[in-house]
Design a protein around this motif. Structure first.
Motif, PDB file in Angstrom:
ATOM      1  N   GLU A 137       0.814  -1.216   0.000  1.00 53.82           N
ATOM      2  CA  GLU A 137       0.000   0.000   0.000  1.00 53.82           C
ATOM      3  C   GLU A 137       0.846   1.263   0.000  1.00 53.82           C
ATOM      4  OE1 GLU A 137      -4.130  -1.086   2.189  1.00 53.82           O
ATOM      5  OE2 GLU A 137      -2.903   0.465   3.145  1.00 53.82           O
ATOM      6  N   MET A 138       0.395   2.232  -0.770  1.00 54.59           N
ATOM      7  CA  MET A 138       1.035   3.540  -0.745  1.00 54.59           C
ATOM      8  C   MET A 138      -0.006   4.553  -0.301  1.00 54.59           C
ATOM      9  SD  MET A 138       2.302   5.867  -3.939  1.00 54.59           S
ATOM     10  CE  MET A 138       0.697   6.231  -4.666  1.00 54.59           C
ATOM     11  N   LYS A 139       0.425   5.460   0.572  1.00 47.80           N
ATOM     12  CA  LYS A 139      -0.501   6.493   1.032  1.00 47.80           C
ATOM     13  C   LYS A 139       0.036   7.866   0.615  1.00 47.80           C
ATOM     14  CE  LYS A 139      -2.635   8.136   5.246  1.00 47.80           C
ATOM     15  NZ  LYS A 139      -2.378   8.220   6.679  1.00 47.80           N
ATOM     16  N   ILE A 140      -0.799   8.609  -0.098  1.00 49.04           N
ATOM     17  CA  ILE A 140      -0.386   9.942  -0.549  1.00 49.04           C
ATOM     18  C   ILE A 140      -0.457  10.899   0.641  1.00 49.04           C
ATOM     19  CG2 ILE A 140      -0.965  11.865  -2.083  1.00 49.04           C
ATOM     20  CD1 ILE A 140      -2.007   9.721  -4.060  1.00 49.04           C
ATOM     21  N   LEU A 141       0.627  11.665   0.864  1.00 46.87           N
ATOM     22  CA  LEU A 141       0.704  12.539   2.033  1.00 46.87           C
ATOM     23  C   LEU A 141       0.388  13.987   1.700  1.00 46.87           C
ATOM     24  CD1 LEU A 141       3.998  11.120   3.594  1.00 46.87           C
ATOM     25  CD2 LEU A 141       1.634  10.604   4.264  1.00 46.87           C
ATOM     26  N   GLN A 153      -6.335   8.337  -2.122  1.00 46.19           N
ATOM     27  CA  GLN A 153      -5.241   8.573  -1.172  1.00 46.19           C
ATOM     28  C   GLN A 153      -4.424   7.305  -0.928  1.00 46.19           C
ATOM     29  OE1 GLN A 153      -6.178   9.866   2.828  1.00 46.19           O
ATOM     30  NE2 GLN A 153      -4.172  10.844   3.045  1.00 46.19           N
ATOM     31  N   VAL A 154      -5.126   6.166  -0.948  1.00 42.65           N
ATOM     32  CA  VAL A 154      -4.411   4.901  -0.722  1.00 42.65           C
ATOM     33  C   VAL A 154      -4.600   3.990  -1.937  1.00 42.65           C
ATOM     34  CG1 VAL A 154      -4.269   2.837   0.741  1.00 42.65           C
ATOM     35  CG2 VAL A 154      -4.733   5.072   1.778  1.00 42.65           C
ATOM     36  N   SER A 155      -3.509   3.415  -2.403  1.00 41.70           N
ATOM     37  CA  SER A 155      -3.620   2.467  -3.522  1.00 41.70           C
ATOM     38  C   SER A 155      -2.453   1.482  -3.462  1.00 41.70           C
ATOM     39  CB  SER A 155      -3.626   3.198  -4.861  1.00 41.70           C
ATOM     40  OG  SER A 155      -2.390   3.847  -5.060  1.00 41.70           O
ATOM     41  N   ALA A 177       4.574  10.711  -0.633  1.00 42.02           N
ATOM     42  CA  ALA A 177       3.821   9.481  -0.333  1.00 42.02           C
ATOM     43  C   ALA A 177       4.668   8.551   0.516  1.00 42.02           C
ATOM     44  CB  ALA A 177       3.422   8.775  -1.623  1.00 42.02           C
ATOM     45  N   GLU A 178       3.966   7.757   1.354  1.00 41.38           N
ATOM     46  CA  GLU A 178       4.701   6.782   2.159  1.00 41.38           C
ATOM     47  C   GLU A 178       4.179   5.382   1.868  1.00 41.38           C
ATOM     48  OE1 GLU A 178       4.078   7.689   6.298  1.00 41.38           O
ATOM     49  OE2 GLU A 178       1.983   7.049   6.254  1.00 41.38           O
ATOM     50  N   GLY A 179       5.037   4.387   2.108  1.00 39.29           N
ATOM     51  CA  GLY A 179       4.629   3.005   1.911  1.00 39.29           C
ATOM     52  C   GLY A 179       4.465   2.322   3.249  1.00 39.29           C
ATOM     53  N   GLU A 180       4.154   1.011   3.209  1.00 42.43           N
ATOM     54  CA  GLU A 180       4.000   0.281   4.474  1.00 42.43           C
ATOM     55  C   GLU A 180       5.351   0.118   5.147  1.00 42.43           C
ATOM     56  OE1 GLU A 180       1.241  -3.271   4.237  1.00 42.43           O
ATOM     57  OE2 GLU A 180       1.076  -2.427   2.216  1.00 42.43           O
TER      58      GLU A 180
END
Ligand code: XMP
Length: 507
Positions: free
Chosen positions: A104-108, A119-121, A142-145
């Motif tokens: 998962e990547m989350k856009i910051l 936001q999450v994909s 963006a951050e990852g897990e």
């Protein structure tokens, strides 16, 4: 155009294809291409590919840092991101374990690269090292897990970095991200399509050939058929097409190819050289020797035909972009696995100037072009067929008897693949004849017959391949038909090896 700097990633060609699919012309350059040479091409954007090296190594491939100051937008992927970090004063650390797979990547924060993304994909990661501190001026977007910095950017210098791979299908919004880079950041207009290419290439052929003549060798394959049809459209009868029947073709193939080009009013010279090819192959069992003999014999026959045609200035070749990249990037130290004999050896001997109208295109683009030129689907979607033909599918000595056996079996394979709809699902499907005999029963009688190997693979470009998971019903149908209809065969086996370690052809 978009320039792609190649740091050795297995996905570099894929990046180039994706950009083109999005309607923008792209080209691949070695990572150490001098900046002026790159700027000559006036790229609207530059993409740094990933790569197998670690930036922590002493001799890690690093581009001239001035490339980061040209003001041309840069998208850096994986290794590309890490090398930029190193060049601009951030830190890269070696991970204890590789991160590999979908995550998962989350856009910051808002970024033009992520316009219209949730936001999450899910994204595809494949890396050992990671960026732990971005260089000054960079924002983490963006951050990852596991990976803290999945994406970062310096909007001032227009540098955008991704730790993951947007070019692979496993990244949910990969195409959207690449599209955003093209439209939101590079502001390119999308003009790359086959209609435009066709217009451009017609003019180029016309200009280059002028009133001269062009010689070409036809194989019946997609590339030479498309190239010849294209050139014929522009210069008409000044294209002299030679088709050499080497006696190693599939059932009915020579007739099919011949009538295809005759129907289209080609100036076709058909040479049946089966006798001389088969004579020269008598007693030969070594695969490399077979290939060499066939290559030399082809050149000899072709030269003989060419010498009777008077002065012809150009030789047409169906070279594609992947061939250009491969020969350009040198393949340093790459082992020779098999010698591939195409018409490549001809020009040096015969003093032709080369005409290579497809050399900017990927295979799928050649197919689209073929369609525009009115070439039937059946021809456009044909599986690749090796230059040495059935010679590399008969293990051991080639005899007329064995050619006949293999032709019968192969015809059944082709028919059943087409009938079941599997023909278009695989890269190649064919039969191979083994020289060993085994025992079987036929009615009440003992039989002692040859074995046919069925080979069917999926592949993107023939460089690697997976064996196809065919339905049992199809395997059964093919096996039943071959053993029933081809007297000399009493056993059919299926090849379940991928490439590597095996190759697609058996020799
Ligand atoms: P291999 O057997 O090397 O094949 O895994 C990869 C792809 O190349 C084709 N092939 C050839 N094509 N001349 C050609 O034009 C050749 O000598 C030749 N040998 C192999 C093969 O059919 C597969 O698609």
């Amino acid at each position: 155009m978009i320039a792609i700097l190649d740091f050795g990633s297995q996905y570099t060609k894929l990046i180039a294809r994706r950009i083109r699919e999005l309607g923008v012309y792209s080209e691949i350059f070695p990572w150490d291409t001098p900046i002026p040479k790159l700027l000559e091409r006036k790229p609207s954007g530059i993409i740094f590919s990933g790569g197998p090296a670690s930036v922590l190594q002493k001799d890690a491939p690093a581009p001239d840092p001035k490339i980061l100051e040209t003001g041309i937008p840069i998208l850096a992927i994986c290794y590309g991101m890490q090398i930029i970090t190193k060049l601009l004063g951030g830190t890269v650390s070696s991970g204890k374990e590789r991160e590999y797979g979908r995550t998962e990547m989350k856009i910051l924060m808002e970024s033009p690269l992520f316009k219209n993304l949730p936001q999450v994909s899910l994204v595809w990661m494949s890396h050992g090292d990671s960026v732990t501190t971005p260089p000054p001026g960079f924002l983490i977007t963006a951050e990852g897990e596991k990976t803290k910095i999945a994406a970062m950017e310096d909007p001032q210098r227009k540098i955008y970095c991704l730790q993951f791979h947007p070019e692979v299908v496993h990244t949910d919004y990969g195409m959207k991200i690449l599209d955003n880079f093209l439209t939101e950041i590079c502001k390119v207009t999308k003009t790359w399509n086959m209609e435009n290419f066709l217009k451009k290439i017609r003019e180029e052929i016309d200009k280059k050939v002028g009133s001269e003549r062009v010689l070409c060798a036809l194989s019946g394959g997609v590339d030479s058929t498309v190239a010849a049809t294209l050139v014929k459209e522009v210069i008409g009868d000044r294209l002299v097409a030679v088709f050499v029947n080497n006696g190693l073709l599939r059932e009915g193939e020579a007739e099919e190819v011949k009538s295809f080009f005759e129907e289209r009013n080609f100036n076709l010279i058909y040479v049946d050289a089966s006798e001389s090819f088969l004579n020269r192959l008598k007693g030969i069992t070594d695969p490399e020797e077979k290939r060499k003999i066939i290559g030399h014999e082809f050149i000899r026959v072709f030269e003989e035909v060419a010498s009777k045609q008077g002065k012809i200035k150009f030789l047409l070749q169906g070279t594609l972009y992947p061939d250009v990249i491969e020969s350009g990037s040198g393949g340093k130290g790459a082992a020779k696995i098999k010698s591939h004999h195409n018409v490549g050896g001809l020009p040096t001997k015969l003093n032709f100037e080369l005409l290579e109208p497809l050399k900017e295109l990927f295979k799928d683009e050649v197919r689209k072009l073929g369609k525009l030129l009115g070439i039937p689907e059946q021809v456009i979607k044909r599986h690749p067929f090796p230059g040495p033909g059935l010679a590399v599918r008969i293990i051991g000595e080639i005899t007329r008897e064995k050619l006949n056996i293999l032709r019968k079996a192969d015809k059944i394979v082709q028919e059943e693949f087409r009938k079941s709809g599997w023909y278009d699902k695989v890269w190649q499907a064919f039969a191979v004849l083994l020289p060993t005999k085994s025992v079987g029963v036929m009615g009440d009688e003992r039989s002692y017959g040859y074995t046919i190997v069925l080979r069917a693979v999926h592949s993107e470009d023939g460089m690697t391949a997976d064996w196809a998971k065919l339905p049992y019903e199809l395997l059964e149908k093919i096996s039943n038909r071959i053993t029933r209809e081809v007297d000399e065969i009493n056993r059919v086996v299926y090849d379940i090896t991928s490439k590597p370690p095996a190759t697609i052809e058996w020799e």
